[in-house]
Design a protein around this motif. Structure first.
Motif, mmCIF file in Angstrom:
data_model
loop_
_atom_site.group_PDB
_atom_site.id
_atom_site.type_symbol
_atom_site.label_atom_id
_atom_site.label_comp_id
_atom_site.label_asym_id
_atom_site.label_seq_id
_atom_site.Cartn_x
_atom_site.Cartn_y
_atom_site.Cartn_z
ATOM 1 N N ILE A 148 21.400 -2.547 -4.087
ATOM 2 C CA ILE A 148 22.401 -2.804 -3.045
ATOM 3 C C ILE A 148 21.882 -2.365 -1.679
ATOM 4 N N ILE A 149 21.276 -1.192 -1.628
ATOM 5 C CA ILE A 149 20.761 -0.694 -0.344
ATOM 6 C C ILE A 149 19.537 -1.499 0.098
ATOM 7 N N ALA A 150 18.690 -1.878 -0.858
ATOM 8 C CA ALA A 150 17.508 -2.691 -0.504
ATOM 9 C C ALA A 150 17.923 -4.035 0.082
ATOM 10 N N ALA A 151 19.018 -4.607 -0.452
ATOM 11 C CA ALA A 151 19.498 -5.888 0.072
ATOM 12 C C ALA A 151 19.970 -5.743 1.521
ATOM 13 N N ALA A 152 20.472 -4.565 1.871
ATOM 14 C CA ALA A 152 20.969 -4.315 3.234
ATOM 15 C C ALA A 152 19.861 -3.839 4.177
ATOM 16 N N ALA A 153 18.710 -3.457 3.622
ATOM 17 C CA ALA A 153 17.634 -2.882 4.440
ATOM 18 C C ALA A 153 16.776 -3.971 5.080
ATOM 19 N N ASP A 154 16.160 -3.614 6.220
ATOM 20 C CA ASP A 154 15.236 -4.534 6.879
ATOM 21 C C ASP A 154 13.847 -4.449 6.275
ATOM 22 N N GLU A 155 13.493 -3.248 5.837
ATOM 23 C CA GLU A 155 12.180 -3.033 5.225
ATOM 24 C C GLU A 155 12.345 -2.172 3.985
ATOM 25 N N VAL A 156 11.551 -2.489 2.954
ATOM 26 C CA VAL A 156 11.537 -1.690 1.728
ATOM 27 C C VAL A 156 10.083 -1.422 1.356
ATOM 28 N N TYR A 157 9.781 -0.161 1.064
ATOM 29 C CA TYR A 157 8.434 0.229 0.647
ATOM 30 C C TYR A 157 8.502 0.953 -0.692
ATOM 31 N N LEU A 158 7.485 0.727 -1.520
ATOM 32 C CA LEU A 158 7.295 1.495 -2.746
ATOM 33 C C LEU A 158 6.145 2.460 -2.496
ATOM 34 N N ALA A 159 6.400 3.767 -2.621
ATOM 35 C CA ALA A 159 5.343 4.770 -2.443
ATOM 36 C C ALA A 159 4.549 4.901 -3.742
ATOM 37 N N VAL A 160 3.225 4.767 -3.636
ATOM 38 C CA VAL A 160 2.327 4.924 -4.784
ATOM 39 C C VAL A 160 1.219 5.877 -4.366
ATOM 40 N N CYS A 161 1.137 7.026 -5.000
ATOM 41 C CA CYS A 161 0.083 8.014 -4.667
ATOM 42 C C CYS A 161 0.073 8.331 -3.174
ATOM 43 N N GLY A 162 1.244 8.398 -2.564
ATOM 44 C CA GLY A 162 1.322 8.753 -1.148
ATOM 45 C C GLY A 162 1.095 7.598 -0.199
ATOM 46 N N LEU A 163 0.900 6.396 -0.747
ATOM 47 C CA LEU A 163 0.611 5.220 0.077
ATOM 48 C C LEU A 163 1.766 4.227 -0.008
ATOM 49 N N PRO A 164 2.065 3.538 1.108
ATOM 50 C CA PRO A 164 3.195 2.599 1.094
ATOM 51 C C PRO A 164 2.777 1.191 0.674
ATOM 52 N N LEU A 165 3.524 0.623 -0.254
ATOM 53 C CA LEU A 165 3.330 -0.767 -0.675
ATOM 54 C C LEU A 165 4.561 -1.513 -0.180
ATOM 55 N N LYS A 166 4.362 -2.491 0.708
ATOM 56 C CA LYS A 166 5.518 -3.161 1.309
ATOM 57 C C LYS A 166 6.130 -4.164 0.330
ATOM 58 N N VAL A 167 7.424 -4.030 0.097
ATOM 59 C CA VAL A 167 8.135 -4.910 -0.824
ATOM 60 C C VAL A 167 9.006 -5.909 -0.044
ATOM 61 N N LYS A 168 9.489 -5.496 1.123
ATOM 62 C CA LYS A 168 10.349 -6.346 1.958
ATOM 63 C C LYS A 168 10.129 -6.001 3.419
ATOM 64 N N PRO A 169 9.986 -6.934 4.365
ATOM 65 C CA PRO A 169 9.836 -8.354 4.076
ATOM 66 C C PRO A 169 8.421 -8.610 3.593
ATOM 67 N N ASN A 170 8.254 -9.623 2.775
ATOM 68 C CA ASN A 170 6.949 -9.890 2.220
ATOM 69 C C ASN A 170 6.889 -11.356 1.784
ATOM 70 N N GLU A 171 6.533 -12.190 2.761
ATOM 71 C CA GLU A 171 6.504 -13.646 2.533
ATOM 72 C C GLU A 171 5.651 -14.006 1.329
ATOM 73 N N GLN A 172 4.552 -13.280 1.207
ATOM 74 C CA GLN A 172 3.607 -13.576 0.130
ATOM 75 C C GLN A 172 4.257 -13.455 -1.248
ATOM 76 N N HIS A 173 5.238 -12.540 -1.342
ATOM 77 C CA HIS A 173 5.822 -12.274 -2.644
ATOM 78 C C HIS A 173 7.091 -13.059 -2.931
ATOM 79 N N ALA A 174 7.588 -13.784 -1.920
ATOM 80 C CA ALA A 174 8.862 -14.487 -2.116
ATOM 81 C C ALA A 174 8.734 -15.549 -3.198
ATOM 82 N N PHE A 175 9.777 -15.786 -3.898
ATOM 83 C CA PHE A 175 9.803 -16.859 -4.907
ATOM 84 C C PHE A 175 9.699 -18.198 -4.202
#
Lengths: 175, 175, 175
Positions: A148-175
Protein backbone atom coordinates in the motif's frame (compact mmCIF):
# COMPACT_ATOMS: atom_id res chain seq x y z
CA UNK A 1 6.41 19.43 -4.53
CA UNK A 2 6.09 16.49 -2.19
CA UNK A 3 8.06 13.32 -2.62
CA UNK A 4 7.81 10.01 -0.81
CA UNK A 5 10.67 7.52 -0.85
CA UNK A 6 10.27 3.99 0.53
CA UNK A 7 13.36 1.96 1.43
CA UNK A 8 12.83 -1.69 2.24
CA UNK A 9 15.17 -4.58 3.01
CA UNK A 10 15.99 -7.34 5.43
CA UNK A 11 17.47 -6.92 8.89
CA UNK A 12 20.87 -5.18 8.81
CA UNK A 13 20.67 -4.57 5.10
CA UNK A 14 21.71 -0.95 5.61
CA UNK A 15 18.23 0.55 5.13
CA UNK A 16 18.53 3.23 7.82
CA UNK A 17 21.95 4.45 6.69
CA UNK A 18 20.76 4.62 3.08
CA UNK A 19 17.64 6.48 4.18
CA UNK A 20 19.63 9.02 6.20
CA UNK A 21 22.04 9.60 3.34
CA UNK A 22 19.20 9.99 0.87
CA UNK A 23 17.21 12.29 3.18
CA UNK A 24 20.08 14.77 3.42
CA UNK A 25 20.20 15.07 -0.38
CA UNK A 26 16.60 16.34 -0.24
CA UNK A 27 16.87 19.04 2.47
CA UNK A 28 19.41 20.59 4.81
CA UNK A 29 17.18 20.14 7.86
CA UNK A 30 15.88 16.74 8.81
CA UNK A 31 13.47 15.27 11.33
CA UNK A 32 14.02 11.71 12.49
CA UNK A 33 10.66 10.16 13.37
CA UNK A 34 11.38 7.16 15.58
CA UNK A 35 8.55 4.66 15.84
CA UNK A 36 10.37 2.35 18.26
CA UNK A 37 8.97 1.88 21.73
CA UNK A 38 12.04 1.27 23.81
CA UNK A 39 11.01 -1.74 25.87
CA UNK A 40 14.27 -3.61 26.46
CA UNK A 41 18.04 -3.24 26.42
CA UNK A 42 18.44 -4.74 22.97
CA UNK A 43 16.11 -2.10 21.56
CA UNK A 44 17.72 0.73 23.55
CA UNK A 45 21.12 -0.24 22.18
CA UNK A 46 19.81 -0.25 18.62
CA UNK A 47 18.22 3.19 19.02
CA UNK A 48 21.41 4.60 20.57
CA UNK A 49 23.53 3.25 17.71
CA UNK A 50 21.24 4.88 15.16
CA UNK A 51 21.25 8.21 17.02
CA UNK A 52 25.05 8.25 17.35
CA UNK A 53 25.36 7.95 13.58
CA UNK A 54 23.24 11.00 12.83
CA UNK A 55 24.69 14.54 12.76
CA UNK A 56 23.51 17.98 13.86
CA UNK A 57 21.11 18.42 10.95
CA UNK A 58 18.78 16.03 12.71
CA UNK A 59 16.20 16.45 15.42
CA UNK A 60 14.39 13.43 16.76
CA UNK A 61 10.70 13.00 17.54
CA UNK A 62 9.02 9.83 18.80
CA UNK A 63 5.85 8.52 17.20
CA UNK A 64 5.18 4.95 18.23
CA UNK A 65 1.51 5.29 17.17
CA UNK A 66 0.65 8.84 16.07
CA UNK A 67 2.67 8.82 12.87
CA UNK A 68 0.12 10.66 10.76
CA UNK A 69 -0.26 13.51 13.27
CA UNK A 70 3.54 13.74 13.57
CA UNK A 71 3.96 14.01 9.80
CA UNK A 72 1.39 16.84 9.72
CA UNK A 73 3.06 18.70 12.60
CA UNK A 74 6.54 18.43 11.12
CA UNK A 75 5.55 19.41 7.58
CA UNK A 76 7.59 22.56 6.95
CA UNK A 77 10.50 21.46 9.17
CA UNK A 78 12.50 19.75 6.40
CA UNK A 79 12.73 16.18 5.22
CA UNK A 80 11.19 13.59 7.53
CA UNK A 81 12.67 10.12 7.96
CA UNK A 82 10.27 7.53 9.36
CA UNK A 83 12.25 4.66 10.94
CA UNK A 84 10.57 2.30 10.70
CA UNK A 85 7.14 1.38 9.40
CA UNK A 86 7.22 -2.23 10.62
CA UNK A 87 7.74 -1.15 14.25
CA UNK A 88 4.82 1.26 13.88
CA UNK A 89 2.70 -1.61 12.52
CA UNK A 90 3.78 -3.79 15.42
CA UNK A 91 2.78 -1.05 17.89
CA UNK A 92 -0.61 -0.70 16.19
CA UNK A 93 -1.27 -4.44 16.24
CA UNK A 94 -0.10 -4.95 19.83
CA UNK A 95 -2.24 -1.98 20.92
CA UNK A 96 -5.35 -3.44 19.28
CA UNK A 97 -5.68 -0.57 16.78
CA UNK A 98 -7.09 -0.91 13.27
CA UNK A 99 -3.81 -1.11 11.39
CA UNK A 100 -5.48 -1.32 7.98
CA UNK A 101 -7.27 1.98 8.52
CA UNK A 102 -4.07 3.56 9.81
CA UNK A 103 -2.05 2.36 6.81
CA UNK A 104 -4.67 3.57 4.33
CA UNK A 105 -4.81 6.96 6.08
CA UNK A 106 -1.02 7.21 5.91
CA UNK A 107 -1.00 6.33 2.19
CA UNK A 108 -3.66 8.98 1.53
CA UNK A 109 -1.76 11.65 3.50
CA UNK A 110 1.65 11.16 1.88
CA UNK A 111 0.89 13.00 -1.40
CA UNK A 112 -0.46 15.95 0.62
CA UNK A 113 2.86 16.54 2.37
CA UNK A 114 4.86 19.59 1.27
CA UNK A 115 8.21 18.40 2.64
CA UNK A 116 9.63 15.07 1.51
CA UNK A 117 9.20 11.87 3.52
CA UNK A 118 11.70 9.01 3.49
CA UNK A 119 10.25 5.81 4.96
CA UNK A 120 12.16 2.75 6.13
CA UNK A 121 10.38 -0.60 6.20
CA UNK A 122 11.35 -4.28 6.47
CA UNK A 123 11.16 -7.40 4.37
CA UNK A 124 9.93 -10.11 6.74
CA UNK A 125 8.24 -12.55 4.34
CA UNK A 126 11.10 -14.34 2.56
CA UNK A 127 11.72 -17.05 5.14
CA UNK A 128 9.91 -20.27 5.95
CA UNK A 129 6.24 -19.83 7.02
CA UNK A 130 6.36 -19.21 10.81
CA UNK A 131 4.72 -21.83 13.03
CA UNK A 132 3.41 -19.05 15.27
CA UNK A 133 0.00 -17.70 14.12
CA UNK A 134 0.73 -14.20 15.45
CA UNK A 135 4.00 -14.11 13.50
CA UNK A 136 2.11 -15.18 10.36
CA UNK A 137 -0.48 -12.44 10.89
CA UNK A 138 2.27 -9.87 11.40
CA UNK A 139 4.14 -11.09 8.34
CA UNK A 140 0.99 -10.81 6.23
CA UNK A 141 0.16 -7.36 7.59
CA UNK A 142 3.72 -6.13 6.93
CA UNK A 143 3.59 -7.27 3.33
CA UNK A 144 0.18 -5.70 2.70
CA UNK A 145 1.29 -2.46 4.35
CA UNK A 146 4.43 -2.39 2.21
CA UNK A 147 2.37 -2.82 -0.96
CA UNK A 148 0.00 0.00 0.00
CA UNK A 149 2.77 2.44 0.90
CA UNK A 150 4.86 1.47 -2.16
CA UNK A 151 1.86 2.23 -4.38
CA UNK A 152 1.70 5.73 -2.84
CA UNK A 153 5.47 6.31 -3.00
CA UNK A 154 7.35 8.08 -5.79
CA UNK A 155 10.44 5.93 -5.36
CA UNK A 156 11.00 2.48 -3.87
CA UNK A 157 14.39 0.91 -3.17
CA UNK A 158 15.38 -2.55 -1.96
CA UNK A 159 18.51 -2.44 0.23
CA UNK A 160 20.91 -5.34 -0.45
CA UNK A 161 24.20 -5.48 1.48
CA UNK A 162 23.96 -1.74 2.12
CA UNK A 163 23.36 -0.93 -1.55
CA UNK A 164 20.14 0.42 -3.09
CA UNK A 165 18.36 -1.51 -5.85
CA UNK A 166 15.74 0.72 -7.48
CA UNK A 167 12.33 -0.94 -7.75
CA UNK A 168 10.21 2.14 -8.61
CA UNK A 169 10.20 3.96 -10.94
CA UNK A 170 11.86 1.45 -13.19
CA UNK A 171 10.79 1.40 -16.82
CA UNK A 172 13.03 -1.54 -17.53
CA UNK A 173 11.12 -3.70 -15.08
CA UNK A 174 7.57 -2.70 -16.00
CA UNK A 175 5.30 -5.39 -17.39
CA UNK B 1 4.57 -19.19 -29.64
CA UNK B 2 4.60 -20.31 -26.05
CA UNK B 3 5.81 -18.14 -23.24
CA UNK B 4 6.47 -18.94 -19.60
CA UNK B 5 6.64 -16.22 -16.96
CA UNK B 6 7.81 -16.94 -13.41
CA UNK B 7 6.95 -14.48 -10.62
CA UNK B 8 8.65 -15.03 -7.28
CA UNK B 9 8.69 -13.09 -4.03
CA UNK B 10 8.16 -13.30 -0.29
CA UNK B 11 4.82 -13.71 1.48
CA UNK B 12 2.43 -10.86 0.69
CA UNK B 13 4.80 -9.29 -1.80
CA UNK B 14 1.97 -8.93 -4.30
CA UNK B 15 3.00 -11.86 -6.53
CA UNK B 16 -0.52 -13.12 -7.26
CA UNK B 17 -1.92 -9.69 -8.15
CA UNK B 18 1.06 -9.01 -10.44
CA UNK B 19 0.63 -12.43 -12.04
CA UNK B 20 -3.08 -11.86 -12.67
CA UNK B 21 -2.45 -8.43 -14.16
CA UNK B 22 0.31 -9.78 -16.36
CA UNK B 23 -1.72 -12.80 -17.46
CA UNK B 24 -4.53 -10.61 -18.80
CA UNK B 25 -2.06 -8.72 -21.01
CA UNK B 26 -1.28 -12.05 -22.71
CA UNK B 27 -4.81 -13.32 -23.47
CA UNK B 28 -8.44 -12.35 -23.03
CA UNK B 29 -9.39 -15.71 -21.51
CA UNK B 30 -7.58 -17.02 -18.47
CA UNK B 31 -7.49 -20.20 -16.42
CA UNK B 32 -6.58 -19.97 -12.77
CA UNK B 33 -4.86 -23.21 -11.70
CA UNK B 34 -5.07 -23.37 -7.93
CA UNK B 35 -2.61 -25.76 -6.28
CA UNK B 36 -3.85 -25.12 -2.73
CA UNK B 37 -5.46 -27.95 -0.84
CA UNK B 38 -7.94 -26.18 1.38
CA UNK B 39 -7.31 -27.82 4.74
CA UNK B 40 -8.11 -25.07 7.26
CA UNK B 41 -9.94 -21.77 7.68
CA UNK B 42 -6.85 -19.65 7.22
CA UNK B 43 -6.29 -21.24 3.81
CA UNK B 44 -9.96 -21.03 2.85
CA UNK B 45 -9.96 -17.32 3.62
CA UNK B 46 -6.86 -16.77 1.51
CA UNK B 47 -8.33 -18.66 -1.46
CA UNK B 48 -11.60 -16.73 -1.16
CA UNK B 49 -9.77 -13.40 -1.11
CA UNK B 50 -7.84 -14.32 -4.25
CA UNK B 51 -11.01 -15.48 -6.04
CA UNK B 52 -12.93 -12.32 -5.12
CA UNK B 53 -10.23 -10.24 -6.78
CA UNK B 54 -10.47 -11.99 -10.13
CA UNK B 55 -13.01 -11.00 -12.79
CA UNK B 56 -15.19 -12.84 -15.29
CA UNK B 57 -12.33 -13.60 -17.68
CA UNK B 58 -11.23 -16.27 -15.25
CA UNK B 59 -12.26 -19.84 -14.71
CA UNK B 60 -10.71 -21.82 -11.89
CA UNK B 61 -9.42 -25.39 -11.86
CA UNK B 62 -7.82 -27.18 -8.92
CA UNK B 63 -4.56 -29.08 -9.34
CA UNK B 64 -3.00 -29.88 -5.97
CA UNK B 65 -0.84 -32.60 -7.57
CA UNK B 66 -1.67 -33.13 -11.25
CA UNK B 67 -0.28 -29.85 -12.50
CA UNK B 68 1.30 -31.24 -15.64
CA UNK B 69 -1.88 -32.99 -16.76
CA UNK B 70 -3.89 -29.83 -16.03
CA UNK B 71 -1.56 -27.70 -18.14
CA UNK B 72 -1.96 -30.14 -21.04
CA UNK B 73 -5.75 -30.21 -20.72
CA UNK B 74 -6.08 -26.43 -20.56
CA UNK B 75 -3.71 -25.69 -23.43
CA UNK B 76 -5.89 -23.87 -25.95
CA UNK B 77 -8.13 -22.28 -23.29
CA UNK B 78 -6.09 -19.07 -22.91
CA UNK B 79 -3.36 -18.01 -20.54
CA UNK B 80 -2.88 -20.25 -17.50
CA UNK B 81 -1.90 -18.88 -14.11
CA UNK B 82 -0.39 -21.42 -11.70
CA UNK B 83 -0.78 -20.20 -8.11
CA UNK B 84 1.44 -21.37 -6.63
CA UNK B 85 4.37 -23.67 -7.27
CA UNK B 86 5.49 -23.88 -3.63
CA UNK B 87 2.10 -25.24 -2.50
CA UNK B 88 2.28 -27.82 -5.28
CA UNK B 89 5.77 -28.78 -4.06
CA UNK B 90 4.47 -29.04 -0.53
CA UNK B 91 1.62 -31.32 -1.68
CA UNK B 92 4.11 -33.50 -3.57
CA UNK B 93 6.44 -33.79 -0.58
CA UNK B 94 3.68 -34.43 1.96
CA UNK B 95 2.20 -37.08 -0.37
CA UNK B 96 5.52 -38.89 -0.65
CA UNK B 97 5.84 -38.23 -4.40
CA UNK B 98 9.14 -37.75 -6.24
CA UNK B 99 9.13 -33.98 -6.39
CA UNK B 100 12.38 -33.81 -8.35
CA UNK B 101 10.95 -35.91 -11.17
CA UNK B 102 7.77 -33.84 -11.14
CA UNK B 103 9.67 -30.55 -11.31
CA UNK B 104 11.90 -31.77 -14.14
CA UNK B 105 8.84 -33.01 -16.06
CA UNK B 106 7.15 -29.64 -15.58
CA UNK B 107 10.25 -27.77 -16.78
CA UNK B 108 10.41 -30.01 -19.86
CA UNK B 109 6.72 -29.51 -20.64
CA UNK B 110 6.63 -25.72 -20.40
CA UNK B 111 8.27 -24.98 -23.78
CA UNK B 112 5.77 -27.36 -25.43
CA UNK B 113 2.76 -25.33 -24.33
CA UNK B 114 0.97 -23.33 -27.01
CA UNK B 115 -0.80 -20.92 -24.65
CA UNK B 116 1.24 -18.88 -22.19
CA UNK B 117 1.78 -19.94 -18.59
CA UNK B 118 2.30 -17.50 -15.71
CA UNK B 119 3.67 -19.21 -12.60
CA UNK B 120 3.73 -17.84 -9.06
CA UNK B 121 6.31 -19.15 -6.62
CA UNK B 122 7.75 -18.13 -3.25
CA UNK B 123 11.06 -17.03 -1.80
CA UNK B 124 11.44 -19.00 1.43
CA UNK B 125 15.23 -19.13 1.84
CA UNK B 126 16.21 -15.63 2.98
CA UNK B 127 15.63 -16.09 6.70
CA UNK B 128 17.63 -17.81 9.42
CA UNK B 129 18.24 -21.56 8.86
CA UNK B 130 15.16 -23.31 10.34
CA UNK B 131 15.76 -25.58 13.34
CA UNK B 132 13.21 -28.03 11.94
CA UNK B 133 14.77 -30.59 9.52
CA UNK B 134 11.56 -30.85 7.48
CA UNK B 135 11.48 -27.07 7.06
CA UNK B 136 15.11 -27.15 5.91
CA UNK B 137 14.35 -29.89 3.38
CA UNK B 138 11.36 -27.93 2.10
CA UNK B 139 13.38 -24.74 1.88
CA UNK B 140 16.10 -26.51 -0.10
CA UNK B 141 13.58 -28.18 -2.41
CA UNK B 142 11.80 -24.85 -3.04
CA UNK B 143 15.03 -23.16 -4.01
CA UNK B 144 16.09 -25.98 -6.32
CA UNK B 145 12.64 -26.05 -7.92
CA UNK B 146 12.73 -22.28 -8.46
CA UNK B 147 16.12 -22.56 -10.18
CA UNK B 148 14.90 -25.33 -12.50
CA UNK B 149 11.70 -23.52 -13.47
CA UNK B 150 13.47 -20.17 -13.84
CA UNK B 151 15.94 -21.79 -16.26
CA UNK B 152 12.98 -22.96 -18.38
CA UNK B 153 11.11 -19.64 -18.17
CA UNK B 154 11.27 -16.82 -20.70
CA UNK B 155 10.81 -14.14 -18.07
CA UNK B 156 11.44 -14.07 -14.31
CA UNK B 157 10.33 -11.30 -11.94
CA UNK B 158 10.97 -10.73 -8.25
CA UNK B 159 7.99 -9.04 -6.56
CA UNK B 160 9.04 -6.38 -4.01
CA UNK B 161 6.30 -4.42 -2.22
CA UNK B 162 3.88 -5.24 -5.02
CA UNK B 163 6.28 -4.08 -7.73
CA UNK B 164 8.03 -6.26 -10.33
CA UNK B 165 11.84 -6.34 -10.54
CA UNK B 166 12.90 -8.04 -13.77
CA UNK B 167 15.50 -10.75 -13.25
CA UNK B 168 15.31 -12.45 -16.69
CA UNK B 169 15.96 -11.51 -19.40
CA UNK B 170 18.21 -8.77 -18.15
CA UNK B 171 21.25 -7.94 -20.24
CA UNK B 172 22.37 -5.40 -17.70
CA UNK B 173 22.73 -8.04 -15.04
CA UNK B 174 24.36 -10.80 -17.08
CA UNK B 175 27.83 -11.91 -16.06
CA UNK C 1 44.51 -5.65 -11.28
CA UNK C 2 42.58 -7.19 -8.43
CA UNK C 3 38.84 -7.63 -8.49
CA UNK C 4 36.44 -8.70 -5.76
CA UNK C 5 33.00 -10.04 -6.60
CA UNK C 6 30.37 -10.67 -3.92
CA UNK C 7 27.43 -12.95 -4.66
CA UNK C 8 24.63 -13.01 -2.10
CA UNK C 9 21.24 -14.70 -1.99
CA UNK C 10 18.95 -16.92 0.02
CA UNK C 11 19.39 -20.64 0.59
CA UNK C 12 19.42 -22.61 -2.66
CA UNK C 13 19.26 -19.48 -4.76
CA UNK C 14 22.06 -20.79 -6.98
CA UNK C 15 24.80 -18.59 -5.49
CA UNK C 16 27.56 -21.21 -5.57
CA UNK C 17 26.91 -22.29 -9.16
CA UNK C 18 26.83 -18.64 -10.29
CA UNK C 19 30.06 -17.97 -8.40
CA UNK C 20 31.81 -20.97 -9.96
CA UNK C 21 30.67 -20.00 -13.44
CA UNK C 22 31.76 -16.42 -12.92
CA UNK C 23 35.12 -17.42 -11.42
CA UNK C 24 36.08 -19.42 -14.51
CA UNK C 25 35.49 -16.36 -16.71
CA UNK C 26 38.22 -14.60 -14.72
CA UNK C 27 41.00 -17.20 -14.78
CA UNK C 28 41.73 -20.67 -16.10
CA UNK C 29 42.95 -21.95 -12.73
CA UNK C 30 40.76 -21.71 -9.67
CA UNK C 31 41.05 -22.34 -5.94
CA UNK C 32 37.93 -23.29 -4.04
CA UNK C 33 38.25 -22.03 -0.46
CA UNK C 34 35.75 -24.00 1.62
CA UNK C 35 34.85 -22.44 4.97
CA UNK C 36 32.53 -25.28 6.05
CA UNK C 37 33.46 -27.35 9.05
CA UNK C 38 31.98 -30.72 8.24
CA UNK C 39 30.24 -31.65 11.47
CA UNK C 40 27.28 -33.76 10.36
CA UNK C 41 25.94 -35.83 7.50
CA UNK C 42 23.74 -33.06 6.13
CA UNK C 43 26.79 -30.81 5.78
CA UNK C 44 28.95 -33.62 4.35
CA UNK C 45 26.34 -34.27 1.70
CA UNK C 46 26.17 -30.61 0.77
CA UNK C 47 29.97 -30.33 0.46
CA UNK C 48 30.10 -33.51 -1.66
CA UNK C 49 27.40 -32.18 -3.99
CA UNK C 50 29.32 -28.94 -4.49
CA UNK C 51 32.61 -30.78 -5.13
CA UNK C 52 31.02 -33.14 -7.63
CA UNK C 53 29.86 -30.16 -9.68
CA UNK C 54 33.31 -28.63 -10.03
CA UNK C 55 35.75 -29.68 -12.79
CA UNK C 56 39.51 -30.24 -13.03
CA UNK C 57 40.36 -26.53 -13.07
CA UNK C 58 39.66 -26.50 -9.35
CA UNK C 59 41.71 -27.36 -6.33
CA UNK C 60 40.14 -27.18 -2.90
CA UNK C 61 41.55 -25.76 0.33
CA UNK C 62 39.78 -25.61 3.68
CA UNK C 63 39.72 -22.40 5.72
CA UNK C 64 37.09 -22.58 8.46
CA UNK C 65 38.79 -19.70 10.31
CA UNK C 66 42.06 -18.62 8.66
CA UNK C 67 40.49 -17.08 5.57
CA UNK C 68 42.77 -14.08 5.40
CA UNK C 69 45.94 -16.19 5.59
CA UNK C 70 44.55 -18.56 2.96
CA UNK C 71 43.82 -15.68 0.58
CA UNK C 72 47.41 -14.46 0.98
CA UNK C 73 48.88 -17.92 0.44
CA UNK C 74 46.80 -18.59 -2.67
CA UNK C 75 47.37 -15.20 -4.29
CA UNK C 76 49.09 -16.06 -7.56
CA UNK C 77 47.32 -19.44 -7.95
CA UNK C 78 44.39 -18.10 -9.99
CA UNK C 79 40.92 -16.93 -9.06
CA UNK C 80 39.81 -17.78 -5.52
CA UNK C 81 36.20 -18.67 -4.68
CA UNK C 82 35.28 -18.28 -1.01
CA UNK C 83 32.23 -20.43 -0.20
CA UNK C 84 30.85 -19.09 1.98
CA UNK C 85 31.30 -16.05 4.17
CA UNK C 86 28.36 -16.79 6.47
CA UNK C 87 29.81 -20.18 7.49
CA UNK C 88 33.13 -18.46 8.21
CA UNK C 89 31.28 -15.92 10.36
CA UNK C 90 29.50 -18.73 12.15
CA UNK C 91 32.82 -20.46 12.84
CA UNK C 92 34.29 -17.20 14.18
CA UNK C 93 31.31 -16.57 16.47
CA UNK C 94 31.09 -20.14 17.75
CA UNK C 95 34.85 -20.11 18.42
CA UNK C 96 34.62 -16.91 20.45
CA UNK C 97 36.75 -14.90 18.00
CA UNK C 98 36.34 -11.17 17.33
CA UNK C 99 34.34 -11.42 14.13
CA UNK C 100 34.18 -7.66 13.63
CA UNK C 101 37.98 -7.38 13.58
CA UNK C 102 38.22 -10.35 11.25
CA UNK C 103 35.66 -8.89 8.83
CA UNK C 104 37.36 -5.49 8.81
CA UNK C 105 40.74 -7.13 8.20
CA UNK C 106 39.27 -9.12 5.31
CA UNK C 107 37.72 -5.99 3.78
CA UNK C 108 41.06 -4.19 4.05
CA UNK C 109 42.97 -7.10 2.47
CA UNK C 110 40.71 -7.61 -0.56
CA UNK C 111 41.97 -4.63 -2.60
CA UNK C 112 45.57 -5.80 -2.02
CA UNK C 113 44.99 -9.15 -3.74
CA UNK C 114 46.54 -9.61 -7.18
CA UNK C 115 44.32 -12.49 -8.27
CA UNK C 116 40.54 -12.06 -8.26
CA UNK C 117 38.35 -13.21 -5.38
CA UNK C 118 34.74 -14.33 -5.79
CA UNK C 119 32.89 -14.48 -2.47
CA UNK C 120 29.61 -16.23 -1.73
CA UNK C 121 27.48 -15.03 1.17
CA UNK C 122 23.89 -15.47 2.38
CA UNK C 123 20.80 -13.37 2.91
CA UNK C 124 19.46 -14.41 6.31
CA UNK C 125 17.57 -11.28 7.41
CA UNK C 126 14.39 -11.26 5.33
CA UNK C 127 12.28 -13.51 7.53
CA UNK C 128 10.43 -12.92 10.78
CA UNK C 129 12.63 -11.79 13.72
CA UNK C 130 13.92 -15.04 15.30
CA UNK C 131 12.80 -15.76 18.87
CA UNK C 132 16.26 -17.11 19.65
CA UNK C 133 18.72 -14.38 20.82
CA UNK C 134 21.72 -16.19 19.32
CA UNK C 135 19.96 -16.39 15.94
CA UNK C 136 19.22 -12.64 16.16
CA UNK C 137 22.87 -11.87 16.94
CA UNK C 138 24.00 -14.04 14.03
CA UNK C 139 21.48 -12.44 11.70
CA UNK C 140 22.67 -8.97 12.70
CA UNK C 141 26.34 -9.93 12.34
CA UNK C 142 25.72 -11.46 8.90
CA UNK C 143 24.03 -8.32 7.65
CA UNK C 144 26.77 -6.05 8.98
CA UNK C 145 29.46 -8.29 7.49
CA UNK C 146 27.70 -8.28 4.12
CA UNK C 147 27.58 -4.48 4.15
CA UNK C 148 31.29 -4.18 4.96
CA UNK C 149 32.39 -6.68 2.31
CA UNK C 150 30.00 -5.23 -0.29
CA UNK C 151 31.52 -1.78 0.30
CA UNK C 152 34.96 -3.26 -0.47
CA UNK C 153 33.79 -5.26 -3.49
CA UNK C 154 33.94 -4.15 -7.10
CA UNK C 155 30.79 -6.04 -8.04
CA UNK C 156 27.83 -7.30 -5.99
CA UNK C 157 25.10 -9.63 -7.28
CA UNK C 158 21.89 -10.88 -5.70
CA UNK C 159 21.07 -14.43 -6.81
CA UNK C 160 17.33 -14.96 -7.47
CA UNK C 161 16.18 -18.37 -8.70
CA UNK C 162 19.68 -19.09 -9.98
CA UNK C 163 19.89 -15.79 -11.88
CA UNK C 164 22.18 -12.84 -11.07
CA UNK C 165 20.70 -9.41 -10.34
CA UNK C 166 23.47 -6.80 -10.40
CA UNK C 167 23.45 -4.54 -7.36
CA UNK C 168 26.91 -2.92 -7.79
CA UNK C 169 28.01 -1.12 -9.84
CA UNK C 170 24.62 0.01 -11.00
CA UNK C 171 24.31 3.61 -12.12
CA UNK C 172 20.60 3.18 -12.66
CA UNK C 173 20.05 2.44 -9.00
CA UNK C 174 22.31 5.08 -7.47
CA UNK C 175 20.65 7.70 -5.29
Amino acid sequence: MSKTILITGGARSGKSALAERHALTLASQAVYIATAEVRDDEMAERVALHQARRGDEWRTVHAPLNLLETLRKTDGCGVRLVDCLTLWLSNLMLGGHDWQDAVQALAAALPEQRDPVVIVTNEVGAGIVPENALARAYRDASGLMNQIIAAAADEVYLAVCGLPLKVKPNEQHAF
